[in-house]
Write an enzyme that holds these catalytic residues in place. Sequence first.
Site, PDB file in Angstrom:
ATOM      1  N   GLU A 128       0.853  -1.179   0.000  1.00  0.00           N
ATOM      2  CA  GLU A 128       0.000   0.000   0.000  1.00  0.00           C
ATOM      3  C   GLU A 128       0.896   1.239   0.000  1.00  0.00           C
ATOM      4  OE1 GLU A 128      -2.750   0.406   3.268  1.00  0.00           O
ATOM      5  OE2 GLU A 128      -3.812   2.024   2.262  1.00  0.00           O
ATOM      6  N   GLU A 271      -2.452  -4.006   6.832  1.00  0.00           N
ATOM      7  CA  GLU A 271      -3.520  -5.000   6.947  1.00  0.00           C
ATOM      8  C   GLU A 271      -3.558  -6.050   5.838  1.00  0.00           C
ATOM      9  OE1 GLU A 271      -3.986  -1.661   6.182  1.00  0.00           O
ATOM     10  OE2 GLU A 271      -5.601  -1.420   4.735  1.00  0.00           O
ATOM     11  N   GLU A 305      -5.630  -3.068  12.452  1.00  0.00           N
ATOM     12  CA  GLU A 305      -5.303  -3.881  11.269  1.00  0.00           C
ATOM     13  C   GLU A 305      -6.262  -5.053  11.151  1.00  0.00           C
ATOM     14  OE1 GLU A 305      -3.417  -2.277   9.438  1.00  0.00           O
ATOM     15  OE2 GLU A 305      -2.571  -0.973  10.994  1.00  0.00           O
ATOM     16  N   HIS A 308      -9.554  -4.006   9.684  1.00  0.00           N
ATOM     17  CA  HIS A 308      -9.489  -3.786   8.230  1.00  0.00           C
ATOM     18  C   HIS A 308      -9.933  -5.030   7.454  1.00  0.00           C
ATOM     19  CE1 HIS A 308      -7.988   0.170   7.348  1.00  0.00           C
ATOM     20  NE2 HIS A 308      -6.810   0.031   7.917  1.00  0.00           N
ATOM     21  N   GLU A 327      -9.965   4.005   6.171  1.00  0.00           N
ATOM     22  CA  GLU A 327      -9.174   4.455   7.318  1.00  0.00           C
ATOM     23  C   GLU A 327     -10.011   5.187   8.376  1.00  0.00           C
ATOM     24  OE1 GLU A 327      -6.586   3.101   7.868  1.00  0.00           O
ATOM     25  OE2 GLU A 327      -5.795   2.499   5.920  1.00  0.00           O
TER      26      GLU A 327
HETATM   27  N1  TRP Z   1      -3.145   0.839   5.695  1.00  0.00           N
HETATM   28  C1  TRP Z   1      -2.172   1.033   6.724  1.00  0.00           C
HETATM   29  C2  TRP Z   1      -2.972   1.289   7.993  1.00  0.00           C
HETATM   30  O1  TRP Z   1      -3.600   2.260   8.155  1.00  0.00           O
HETATM   31  C3  TRP Z   1      -1.288   2.205   6.457  1.00  0.00           C
HETATM   32  C4  TRP Z   1       0.053   1.929   5.869  1.00  0.00           C
HETATM   33  C5  TRP Z   1       0.947   1.039   6.306  1.00  0.00           C
HETATM   34  C6  TRP Z   1       0.694   2.607   4.807  1.00  0.00           C
HETATM   35  N2  TRP Z   1       2.091   1.138   5.587  1.00  0.00           N
HETATM   36  C7  TRP Z   1       1.964   2.080   4.654  1.00  0.00           C
HETATM   37  C8  TRP Z   1       0.315   3.617   3.968  1.00  0.00           C
HETATM   38  C9  TRP Z   1       2.871   2.555   3.710  1.00  0.00           C
HETATM   39  C10 TRP Z   1       1.195   4.096   3.008  1.00  0.00           C
HETATM   40  C11 TRP Z   1       2.465   3.560   2.887  1.00  0.00           C
HETATM   41  O2  TRP Z   1      -3.073   0.476   8.828  1.00  0.00           O
HETATM   42 ZN    ZN Z   2      -5.609   1.618   8.523  1.00  0.00          ZN
END
Ligand code: TRP
Ligand code: ZN
Length: 886
Positions: A128, A271, A305, A308, A327
């Site tokens: 992500e 997640e 997490e 999610h 989020e």
């Molecule tokens: N989706 C992750 C969370 O909110 C966020 C996240 C983790 C993320 N690593 C990342 C977003 C690296 C951007 C880049 O739990």
């Molecule tokens: Zn998140």
Amino acid sequence: MMRDAEPKVIRLQDYQVPNFQITKTELHFNLEPTETLVTSKLQFERNAKSENKSAALELHGQDIEIQSLKINGEELTDEQYQVNPESLTVFSVPDVFEFECVGKINPQENTSLEGLYKSRSMFCTQCEAEGFRKITYYLDRPDVMSEFTTTVEADKALYPILLSNGNPIEKGELDNNRHFVTWHDPHKKPAYLFALVAGDLSVLDDTFTTSSGRDVALKIFVEPKDLDKCDHAMTSLKNAMKWDEDVYGREYDLDIFMIVAVDDFNMGAMENKGLNIFNTSCVLAKAETTSDTGFQRVEAVVAHEYFHNWSGNRVTCRDWFQLSLKEGFTVFRDSEFSADMGSRTVKRVEDANVLRTLQFAEDAGPMAHPVQPPSFIEISNFYTLTIYEKGAEVVRMIHTLLGAETFRKGSDIYFAENDGTAATIDDFISAMSKASGKDFTQFMTWYRQAGTPVLNVADNYDAENQKYTLTFTQSCPDTPEAKSEDKKPYLIPVRLGLLGESGPLPLEISDLGISGVTDTVVEITESTQCIEFSNVSEKPVPSLLRSLSAPVKLQFDYSRDQLIKIMSNDEDGFNRWEASQQLCVQVIQELMSGRQSEQPVAVDPNLVAAFDRLLKDDNLDPAMVANMLSLPSESYLAELAEEIDVDAIHQCRAQLKKTLAEELCESFAQRWQKTPATVDYKADAEQIGLRSIRNMCLSYLVASGQEQWFGVAYEQFSSANNMTDQFSAMSALVHSDSELAESYASKALAEFYQQWSEEALVVNQWFGVQASKAHPNTLEQVKALMEHPAFTMKNPNKVRSVIGAFANNPVCFHAIDGSGYKFLADQIIELNALNPQIAARLLTPLTRWKKQTQQRQALMIEELKRIQSVADLSKDVYEVVSKSLV
Ligand code: TRP
Ligand code: ZN
């Protein structure tokens, strides 16, 4: 990285469905540190919903050395495709076909920590938002969902554990001491949820039986040395699984759920379906090494997490403009979970503090954006407090407006209607609207306008007719995307009550059909709106915006007497805390204007008396007493100021603390003495409350400047059986401005490092406390810490605890000679080449120049321009720096 032209702006209004879908994704990884071969077999078909029926195949991809490209088994010739730095185009493809690519990547040299990289001795991934394209050519967008089968092959001795999403379906031995495991994930998912881990890991095993009776294997993988720090994460996971069944009716949907802890990670955790990857700082916890806040963070992030899995994975986002769909909702869910596990009011105070200090500042800064942003250059820059925390507040307002039961109905509709799809914020709102029959048209302003609304309230009491009127006026300041006068009014839910001489008054609002209650929610929808209360027998004190029922700045001209009344009598615990904070803000501001006019004022004795009563109150929750005694932070005071005078804020706040400490020395000492130190450490609300009041008293006693208390703090530091007590004592000594405290502080710091040099996360805390100290020598100290063997620019946790802590040091960062700004700019330039995401995040304090004094503004802008002129600026840094210079 490498750019030839201005980076492109991506806009929500340009969204188009993908031209192709990928029904099946088969991946094979041949893992080697510097030369990993990734083979992908992708089953493509044209998307029936796309209008372009003859579109070329355009795939995302970056830093991949192509070894072979095939369509339906035929190797492509050079004329059939074109490779660009960020994409691959195959000019002509059939409607249904198999695409095969063999690519070479270099995990060892990947310092961006996106895609596949090495963290110490293990391989791991972070996909992500757009990291998958650094692994293989793909349609790396969340509305392309595919069924993944992944084979991981590696050296058996170095990487005995090989993991990916879903269930293991095959494993075996290979030549050259290699082995492989094949994983299959039955749930379709976008590429950003893909994960792979390989390493020599130990595992903590457990099981969870779901409400329908299925057994799920739970596994937490860590480096062998950390196996004794996994119990809290495991307990939190099981609590979260149960809570999501009880509160949202959501069951887990695979036979195995795995968490892996890695040292080098850009954010808190990720997640990935069935295989969450965590920053060690958000999984590992043990009484001796982890403070109460650390324990609470682990519980919250593990839950976040896990939650999610439904809000994010089963229902994912159509595009990254919908980021807050997963989020904001998930933060709301984890925050309610934490409230249920611990103390609800304390959790609300913590969340409100973060929101008002950090998110409000973001909303007033150059990167301000709506919860649903209309455009971005680099999506990584939009994992913000606005998307997460304000997004959660927006969901919370829906919960407040609908009530728990109807909200749950809406959530059920949302999951049922969108399961297995990539959805939008409008889909979520539509489900809430179906459940409640409520029209959300005006409410959408919360998603579409940036800036923190200001809610001004005035009151009038008509004794003769026993009428009390509150007049609400709302406005929203200018933000980069819109002028104040062009902004629409918000629907603001205001929870309130009225306090009389001897308790809460019954509320009668005949216009709204409200009567017989002492607490209610009114909906403010107009720019100016009156609420009239009848049969009000005395002039009341209004208790407004209880529990922070909306993310707004409330303005009401409270007298100190009124604040003291709320502080001691309100039914709403949150507003009692809020009144204590406002009282302190008023007193500090008074000290600041005295300082400015060179007519020093004394601390208001009413505040001293109120604090004394708090200290002697045995009926209040000790955790709340500690929160009420905790002075508003320098950053919050800066957020409230029109023009920030960092030295005045620091000195006046310190003066208040010292005065309270001196005048209430005996009360602090008594409270400290009669609060027992906790014996068998538990991270539960009760013990956390006791430790926080005890350590709060100690910090005042140290601030009193009397040497006996330095000795007491040092003694607690050396004999503590848990990190909370040990660290609080050391921290109080380090932050003391008394010269007499210095020898105690340096002794404690040296011993602390000696004791914990093998515990990376504890060393980070040790870095952080030194970089946060308000002292002329801090910058030199920070530079020395960067030469410390435990420091490395390649580890984000280290960077955050030294450079990040310094950049958020309210005084030293803003040294009037500009040395702090120059230092930060130098570090950003170095990090830009290593890790653009971290570089851009770290840049934030430098972009907040607007409210600083002229002299500081000029120095800050000069450094921003210096960064802007760097060749090979990443998109991440480019976007933040250029937006902050307009
Ligand atoms: N989706 C992750 C969370 O909110 C966020 C996240 C983790 C993320 N690593 C990342 C977003 C690296 C951007 C880049 O739990
Ligand atoms: Zn998140």
